[in-house]
Design an enzyme around this catalytic site. Structure first.
Site, PDB file in Angstrom:
ATOM      1  N   HIS A  51      26.680-100.876 -67.950  1.00 40.07           N
ATOM      2  CA  HIS A  51      26.180-102.162 -67.844  1.00 40.07           C
ATOM      3  C   HIS A  51      25.424-102.481 -69.195  1.00 40.07           C
ATOM      4  O   HIS A  51      25.245-101.519 -70.148  1.00 40.07           O
ATOM      5  CB  HIS A  51      25.357-102.569 -66.855  1.00 40.07           C
ATOM      6  CG  HIS A  51      23.894-101.841 -66.973  1.00 40.07           C
ATOM      7  ND1 HIS A  51      23.789-100.528 -66.431  1.00 40.07           N
ATOM      8  CD2 HIS A  51      22.895-102.407 -67.474  1.00 40.07           C
ATOM      9  CE1 HIS A  51      22.237-100.174 -66.879  1.00 40.07           C
ATOM     10  NE2 HIS A  51      21.652-101.465 -67.207  1.00 40.07           N
ATOM     11  N   TYR A 119      12.590 -95.825 -66.675  1.00 43.41           N
ATOM     12  CA  TYR A 119      12.793 -96.867 -67.709  1.00 43.41           C
ATOM     13  C   TYR A 119      11.798 -97.943 -67.786  1.00 43.41           C
ATOM     14  O   TYR A 119      11.570 -98.673 -67.017  1.00 43.41           O
ATOM     15  CB  TYR A 119      14.409 -96.893 -67.817  1.00 43.41           C
ATOM     16  CG  TYR A 119      15.066 -97.962 -66.346  1.00 43.41           C
ATOM     17  CD1 TYR A 119      15.006 -99.271 -66.318  1.00 43.41           C
ATOM     18  CD2 TYR A 119      15.232 -97.001 -65.499  1.00 43.41           C
ATOM     19  CE1 TYR A 119      15.442 -99.823 -65.268  1.00 43.41           C
ATOM     20  CE2 TYR A 119      15.605 -97.699 -64.289  1.00 43.41           C
ATOM     21  CZ  TYR A 119      15.949 -99.076 -64.192  1.00 43.41           C
ATOM     22  OH  TYR A 119      16.168 -99.578 -63.167  1.00 43.41           O
TER      23      TYR A 119
END
EC number: 5.1.3.13
Length: 151
Positions: A51, A119
């Protein structure tokens, strides 16, 4: 509680690949500016790819387990347009990876233990207008071989 201290219980969203947890979001107004901090656990052998984002940058860190991270440059104005890079990140090789917008990214968990990724993003995920564009892990243009090569 001490004045100014905030405790937030996190929610895990589980499925047959592992789990996902949002840790901190910019719309919670805990910090002056950042997008979102999240964590996800992925089971051995799982590939989560690919992605990319048009509006946000990511920072990836794997505090547990090990992963093969694959990047592919989709930015037509970049000197590395269509270049593929591979990084090995995790508890055996700790590091932080900044992934700029326009770079397709994904990873495969290595070994027999799950991998945990933490993240940060410069924008929060918005379900009504997601800045997330999917490409199959076996995309013919990227043409990445996810199999472990024995020599």
């Amino acid at each position: 509680m001490i004045e100014g201290v905030v405790y937030k219980k996190c929610v895990k969203h589980c499925d047959d690949r592992g789990y996902f947890t949002e840790l901190v979001r910019d719309d919670e107004e805990l910090l002056e500016h950042f997008g979102q901090m999240s964590a996800s656990l992925t089971y051995p052998g799982v590939i989560k790819a690919f992605h990319y984002h048009k509006k946000q940058d990511d920072i990836w860190y794997f505090p547990a387990g090990n992963a093969q991270v694959v990047l592919y440059d989709l930015r037509e104005d970049s000197s590395t347009y269509r270049q593929t890079d591979v990084y090995y990140l995790g508890e055996l090789n700790p590091g932080v990876l900044l992934i700029p917008k326009g770079i397709a990214h994904g990873y495969r968990v290595l070994g027999n233990e799950p991998a945990v990724i933490v993240y940060l993003t410069t924008k929060s995920y918005q379900p009504s207008d997601p800045d997330e564009y999917r490409i199959p892990y076996n995309d013919k243009e990227i043409n990445f071989n996810w199999e472990t090569q024995f020599k």
